[in-house]
Scaffold this motif. Structure first.
Motif, mmCIF file in Angstrom:
data_model
loop_
_atom_site.group_PDB
_atom_site.id
_atom_site.type_symbol
_atom_site.label_atom_id
_atom_site.label_comp_id
_atom_site.label_asym_id
_atom_site.label_seq_id
_atom_site.Cartn_x
_atom_site.Cartn_y
_atom_site.Cartn_z
ATOM 1 N N TYR A 203 -78.664 139.255 37.879
ATOM 2 C CA TYR A 203 -77.329 138.690 38.117
ATOM 3 C C TYR A 203 -77.360 137.169 38.059
ATOM 4 O O TYR A 203 -78.396 136.535 38.257
ATOM 5 N N ALA A 204 -76.196 136.610 37.757
ATOM 6 C CA ALA A 204 -76.013 135.160 37.738
ATOM 7 C C ALA A 204 -75.114 134.772 38.892
ATOM 8 O O ALA A 204 -74.155 135.481 39.218
ATOM 9 N N THR A 205 -75.420 133.648 39.517
ATOM 10 C CA THR A 205 -74.598 133.166 40.619
ATOM 11 C C THR A 205 -74.725 131.652 40.715
ATOM 12 O O THR A 205 -75.675 131.064 40.205
ATOM 13 N N HIS A 206 -73.752 131.038 41.357
ATOM 14 C CA HIS A 206 -73.894 129.621 41.684
ATOM 15 C C HIS A 206 -73.894 129.417 43.198
ATOM 16 O O HIS A 206 -73.894 128.299 43.689
ATOM 17 N N TYR A 207 -73.911 130.539 43.947
ATOM 18 C CA TYR A 207 -73.988 130.479 45.402
ATOM 19 C C TYR A 207 -75.453 130.496 45.846
ATOM 20 O O TYR A 207 -76.195 131.416 45.521
ATOM 21 N N MET A 208 -75.848 129.487 46.629
ATOM 22 C CA MET A 208 -77.234 129.419 47.091
ATOM 23 C C MET A 208 -77.595 130.621 47.959
ATOM 24 O O MET A 208 -78.693 131.177 47.847
ATOM 25 N N ASP A 209 -76.693 131.023 48.855
ATOM 26 C CA ASP A 209 -77.013 132.130 49.748
ATOM 27 C C ASP A 209 -77.167 133.439 48.979
ATOM 28 O O ASP A 209 -77.998 134.286 49.327
ATOM 29 N N GLU A 210 -76.406 133.617 47.903
ATOM 30 C CA GLU A 210 -76.526 134.843 47.118
ATOM 31 C C GLU A 210 -77.829 134.889 46.335
ATOM 32 O O GLU A 210 -78.380 135.971 46.100
ATOM 33 N N ALA A 211 -78.341 133.746 45.948
ATOM 34 C CA ALA A 211 -79.614 133.721 45.231
ATOM 35 C C ALA A 211 -80.741 134.251 46.113
ATOM 36 O O ALA A 211 -81.696 134.853 45.620
ATOM 37 N N GLU A 212 -80.632 134.069 47.426
ATOM 38 C CA GLU A 212 -81.711 134.475 48.333
ATOM 39 C C GLU A 212 -81.847 135.986 48.462
ATOM 40 O O GLU A 212 -82.824 136.477 49.035
ATOM 41 N N TYR A 213 -80.888 136.746 47.950
ATOM 42 C CA TYR A 213 -81.027 138.208 47.969
ATOM 43 C C TYR A 213 -82.055 138.692 46.947
ATOM 44 O O TYR A 213 -82.488 139.848 47.002
ATOM 45 N N ALA A 214 -82.431 137.852 46.008
ATOM 46 C CA ALA A 214 -83.267 138.281 44.886
ATOM 47 C C ALA A 214 -84.755 138.281 45.237
ATOM 48 O O ALA A 214 -85.213 137.527 46.096
ATOM 49 N N ASP A 215 -85.502 139.128 44.531
ATOM 50 C CA ASP A 215 -86.963 139.092 44.615
ATOM 51 C C ASP A 215 -87.507 137.879 43.873
ATOM 52 O O ASP A 215 -88.518 137.308 44.263
ATOM 53 N N GLU A 216 -86.843 137.516 42.770
ATOM 54 C CA GLU A 216 -87.227 136.329 42.005
ATOM 55 C C GLU A 216 -85.974 135.547 41.642
ATOM 56 O O GLU A 216 -84.965 136.137 41.235
ATOM 57 N N ILE A 217 -86.058 134.244 41.797
ATOM 58 C CA ILE A 217 -84.969 133.350 41.437
ATOM 59 C C ILE A 217 -85.407 132.524 40.236
ATOM 60 O O ILE A 217 -86.502 131.963 40.216
ATOM 61 N N VAL A 218 -84.536 132.464 39.241
ATOM 62 C CA VAL A 218 -84.780 131.648 38.051
ATOM 63 C C VAL A 218 -83.696 130.580 38.015
ATOM 64 O O VAL A 218 -82.507 130.894 37.880
ATOM 65 N N ILE A 219 -84.083 129.322 38.178
ATOM 66 C CA ILE A 219 -83.116 128.225 38.182
ATOM 67 C C ILE A 219 -83.046 127.629 36.782
ATOM 68 O O ILE A 219 -84.057 127.180 36.228
ATOM 69 N N LEU A 220 -81.849 127.646 36.216
ATOM 70 C CA LEU A 220 -81.618 127.123 34.871
ATOM 71 C C LEU A 220 -80.845 125.814 34.946
ATOM 72 O O LEU A 220 -79.976 125.626 35.810
ATOM 73 N N ARG A 221 -81.172 124.952 34.039
ATOM 74 C CA ARG A 221 -80.415 123.702 33.896
ATOM 75 C C ARG A 221 -80.512 123.261 32.444
ATOM 76 O O ARG A 221 -81.602 123.203 31.880
ATOM 77 N N GLN A 222 -79.358 122.988 31.842
ATOM 78 C CA GLN A 222 -79.299 122.569 30.447
ATOM 79 C C GLN A 222 -80.046 123.537 29.535
ATOM 80 O O GLN A 222 -80.716 123.152 28.580
#
Length: 326
Positions: A203-222
């Motif tokens: 899933y994609a999100t821009h909410y920091m708290d929602e990202a914490e539900y994931a087993d792995e977070i991938v932060i994208l920029r540009q």
């Protein structure tokens, strides 16, 4: 709820999705730049980043809605270029935009989806009944979608995405536009998917708290990956743990701490001392003060700290020919 065995696709060792050196362009603008990520079955992966980071463009390719300009994407081993139909059968999709037929009932929306995937009537009836119970929608099965709240309608969309037994569910900003209570309810549903059905979630999100539900977070920029990992690993990689001392005279407290060998920084709420194990340094810090310490608090890195650090890392790269809001 009682646990159920994983769906058939999750019993294999084949990765749920594999993205290798993905490039996505829109006209003359590159939205995704050489991204590589993958997930074993049953894992929850979050794509985090600002508008224009490339999240939706990446999801568009993995969902087979768009073709890559370079790189490869496989869904449970099926290359989306060579076997898009086979990949699509293993996908459940939930878009930002509402796509339910508002005039149909909750149940009829699910039946329509089952027919699209050629499910047999007996199989579809059993599956729809299970999902209505799983998402606590059984008492609303005959309600027209137009009568539902935004949160309930979103739950129906997630249930619909699961009717044909996909192994991978892709969600683009799944709680966009919902109030905090509805967001919490939707996430309760999503986190049960793996427990109850063994489903892989991307899933994609821009909410920091929602990202914490994931087993792995991938932060994208540009269009690039600037950070990735589990929540604890990402937070642990930052030098952001600190003690914050509030006193009657923060300037004097800072001078005294500096004389004791610390490197204090004044911030809202007091004077901060950065250290790897702040709890173990409380007594030492307090002993260094001649001014009364009114408050002493421990601050650990947050996902916002991780995100800001990733943003700073991305700014060290020269901005390429441009990005777009995908």
């Amino acid at each position: 709820m009682t646990g159920r065995p994983p769906e058939p696709d999750e019993r294999t060792e084949t990765p749920a999705f594999e993205v290798a050196d993905l490039v996505v362009r829109h006209g003359g603008v590159t939205a995704v730049r050489g991204v590589s990520i993958s997930s074993p079955p049953g894992r929850v992966t979050a794509l985090l980043g600002p508008n224009g980071a490339g999240k939706s463009s990446l999801l568009g390719v993995v969902s087979t809605a768009a073709r890559p300009d370079a790189g490869t994407v496989r869904v449970f081993g099926h290359d989306i270029r060579e076997a898009p139909a086979a990949a699509r059968r293993r996908l459940g999709l939930v878009f930002q935009e509402r796509t339910l037929d508002k005039e149909l009932s909750v149940e009829r929306n699910l039946w329509f989806h089952a027919r699209l995937y050629g499910m047999k009537r007996v199989d579809a009836r059993e599956r729809i009944g299970l999902l209505l119970e799983l998402f606590d929608l059984a008492d609303r099965r005959r309600s027209p979608v137009e009568e539902l709240s935004g949160g309930l309608a979103r739950r129906v969309e997630i249930a619909r995405a699961l009717v044909h037994r996909p192994g991978l569910v892709i969600l683009d900003e799944p709680t966009n536009g919902l109030d905090p209570a509805a967001r919490a309810t939707v996430w309760g549903d999503l986190l049960r998917l793996r427990q109850e059905l063994g489903v892989t979630v991307l899933y994609a999100t821009h909410y920091m708290d929602e990202a914490e539900y994931a087993d792995e977070i991938v932060i994208l920029r540009q269009g690039r990956i600037v950070r990735r990992g589990a929540v604890d690993r990402l937070k642990g990689g930052l030098d952001a743990s600190r003690l914050v001392v509030g006193s009657a005279d923060d300037e004097a407290a800072a001078r005294q701490l500096r004389a004791a060998g610390f490197e204090p920084l004044t911030e809202p709420g007091g004077v901060a001392v950065h250290c790897a194990d702040p709890e173990a340094r409380i007594a030492e810090v307090v002993r260094a003060l001649d001014v009364p310490a009114l408050t002493v608090s421990v601050h650990r890195p947050s996902m916002n700290d991780v995100y800001l650090a990733a943003a700073g890392q991305a700014e060290t790269h020269r901005r390429p020919e441009g990005t777009i809001t995908p």
